[in-house]
Design a protein around this motif. Structure first.
Motif, PDB file in Angstrom:
ATOM      1  N   VAL A  18      -2.547   4.011   4.481  1.00  0.00           N
ATOM      2  CA  VAL A  18      -3.367   3.208   3.354  1.00  0.00           C
ATOM      3  C   VAL A  18      -4.716   3.591   3.026  1.00  0.00           C
ATOM      4  N   ASN A  19      -5.065   4.066   2.027  1.00  0.00           N
ATOM      5  CA  ASN A  19      -6.216   4.785   0.982  1.00  0.00           C
ATOM      6  C   ASN A  19      -6.951   3.577   0.748  1.00  0.00           C
ATOM      7  N   SER A  20      -6.246   2.073  -0.282  1.00  0.00           N
ATOM      8  CA  SER A  20      -6.853   1.791  -0.449  1.00  0.00           C
ATOM      9  C   SER A  20      -7.935   1.204  -0.060  1.00  0.00           C
ATOM     10  N   PRO A  21      -9.815   1.305  -0.094  1.00  0.00           N
ATOM     11  CA  PRO A  21     -10.767   0.889   0.201  1.00  0.00           C
ATOM     12  C   PRO A  21     -11.105  -0.697   1.053  1.00  0.00           C
ATOM     13  N   PRO A  22     -10.421  -1.839   0.266  1.00  0.00           N
ATOM     14  CA  PRO A  22     -10.719  -2.886   1.053  1.00  0.00           C
ATOM     15  C   PRO A  22      -9.581  -2.990   2.117  1.00  0.00           C
ATOM     16  N   VAL A  23      -8.330  -2.440   2.333  1.00  0.00           N
ATOM     17  CA  VAL A  23      -7.101  -2.288   2.500  1.00  0.00           C
ATOM     18  C   VAL A  23      -7.525  -2.101   3.340  1.00  0.00           C
ATOM     19  N   ALA A  24      -7.787  -1.048   3.736  1.00  0.00           N
ATOM     20  CA  ALA A  24      -7.317   0.271   5.026  1.00  0.00           C
ATOM     21  C   ALA A  24      -9.232  -0.459   5.719  1.00  0.00           C
TER      22      ALA A  24
END
Length: 408
Positions: free
Chosen positions: A139-145
């Motif tokens: 995962v790359n999406s900052p808030p999800v990562a």
């Protein structure tokens, strides 16, 4: 008169550049998940009707007490569809046929099996609803990562490479998600829906990858939003993306005189899977002002071609894009000497979509890029016609260097 026309053209191109640069300051933070809206801050009427403009793989019907969603093409040549009846929590739903599934909304906890599903959740501000995910390290999406690093999102996949074929059922039972969102595939080894349904989990099949157009795929944000009563917000996000994409495609179409010849991919065991002329990739190249060599083919999927046939037809093409795992021209030619026969190779016009690889090895092109076709289009236009977007800083595409594996 000629001078006036030149000035007008420069002003127009400058405006196009501003359109695709200025959004990075505010809109991209919200829409791509860097600074999403606070959950609960967007009161959306649950029955607000939002139409579909590009997506053809699902439908939404709004009734007085429920919503009906149908996934029409869950995989290629599918002979089945999936129907979901969405009912507000605590309210009585309608009588439904046995082949439909009742889902209480808004969903509160979900599990995902693909990172391509992540950006829609980030764009809608729904990261905290994700309880589990397969292949979370990609995962790359900052808030999800960040939530994965904090242990707030659990890993549910078994194994660490390739397509997901097994899930950690024990962990899923512990998480107790309201639904598991899977992708459909016509291969029993990888098709997770029957296994999960048999175990008693509510399963939602998401098939955005089947869409033949970039905006059609991006419009599946409305599919996700319907399960959270966020249709109105999803509509605003999508319309902004569509407006940017349509504007750049139109300006490129009007201004481009010469369309450079383009081809895609690379061979695997002497078989080259080339996107058909009605495919997602073909549409992107056409909208970016390219002349896709296989544009006259009528298929939406990939065509298995021999290396010899591709060399014969694409030998003199101007650009070669999306060359898989190769990081340099030397690495590309090292995998097969015949790649050196292409003029695009000899002139160094080979571009790959791997400029944004996350710490865990996930390619953000197949995550955020899928949800933001307007930015992917800008990347491609800046390659095929750099004068149209002279100030554009590419996000996912990079020109392959001569030597070395120079991925960021």
């Amino acid at each position: 008169m000629r001078k006036h026309g030149a000035v007008t053209t420069l002003v127009l191109f400058a405006c196009i550049g501003i359109l695709f640069v200025s959004m990075d300051v505010g809109a991209l933070r919200c829409m791509a998940g860097e600074d999403p809206p606070v959950e609960g801050a967007l009161p959306v009427p649950s029955q607000e009707k939002v139409g579909l403009r590009y997506a053809c793989g699902f439908t939404v019907e709004h009734q007085d007490t429920f919503k009906k969603i149908q996934v029409l093409s869950p995989w290629r040549d599918a002979r089945v569809s999936f129907t979901y009846i969405l009912v507000e929590r605590g309210k009585r739903g309608p009588s439904v046929p046995p082949d439909s599934m009742v889902v209480e909304i808004p969903l509160q906890r979900v599990a995902l099996v693909s990172t391509t599903q992540v950006p829609f959740f980030a764009m809608l501000g729904l990261e905290s609803s994700i309880a589990g995910i397969a292949r979370g390290r990609f995962v790359n999406s900052p808030p999800v990562a960040e939530r994965i690093r904090q242990g707030l999102i659990q890993e549910i996949g078994v194994g660490d490479s390739g397509m997901v074929r097994n899930l950690n059922m024990e962990r899923l039972f512990a998480l107790q998600p309201d639904a598991v969102i899977v992708y459909g595939i016509n291969d029993p080894e990888y098709h997770l829906q029957p296994k999960l349904a048999e175990a008693g989990f509510p399963v939602i099949v998401e098939a955005s990858y089947m869409e033949p157009t970039p905006l059609g795929r991006a419009e599946w944000i409305k599919f996700v939003a319907a399960f959270f009563n966020r249709e109105s917000y999803a509509d605003r996000i999508f319309e902004d993306i569509a407006r940017r994409y349509e504007f750049l495609a139109e300006q490129t179409r009007e201004r481009v005189i010469h369309r450079p010849a383009v081809f895609h991919g690379m061979a695997h065991r002497n078989v080259w899977f080339m996107p058909g002329g009605e495919s997602y990739a073909a549409r992107l190249y056409a909208d970016a002002g390219g002349d896709y060599i296989w544009k006259d083919d009528s298929s939406r999927g990939n065509m298995p071609l021999s290396m010899e046939s591709v060399v014969e037809r694409a030998r003199d093409a101007d650009y070669w894009v999306d060359v898989g795992p190769c990081g340099s021209l030397a690495e590309l030619k090292g995998s097969d000497e015949r790649y050196g026969l292409f003029r695009a190779f000899r002139q160094g016009n080979v571009y790959n979509n791997d400029a944004k690889i996350g710490p865990g090895g996930g390619n953000d092109y197949w995550e955020t890029g899928v949800a933001r076709p307007d930015l992917v289009l800008a990347d491609l236009v800046s390659i095929f016609h750099p004068s149209i977007l002279p100030s554009h800083e590419r996000i996912w595409y990079r020109k392959l260097p001569d030597q070395g594996v120079m991925r960021p």
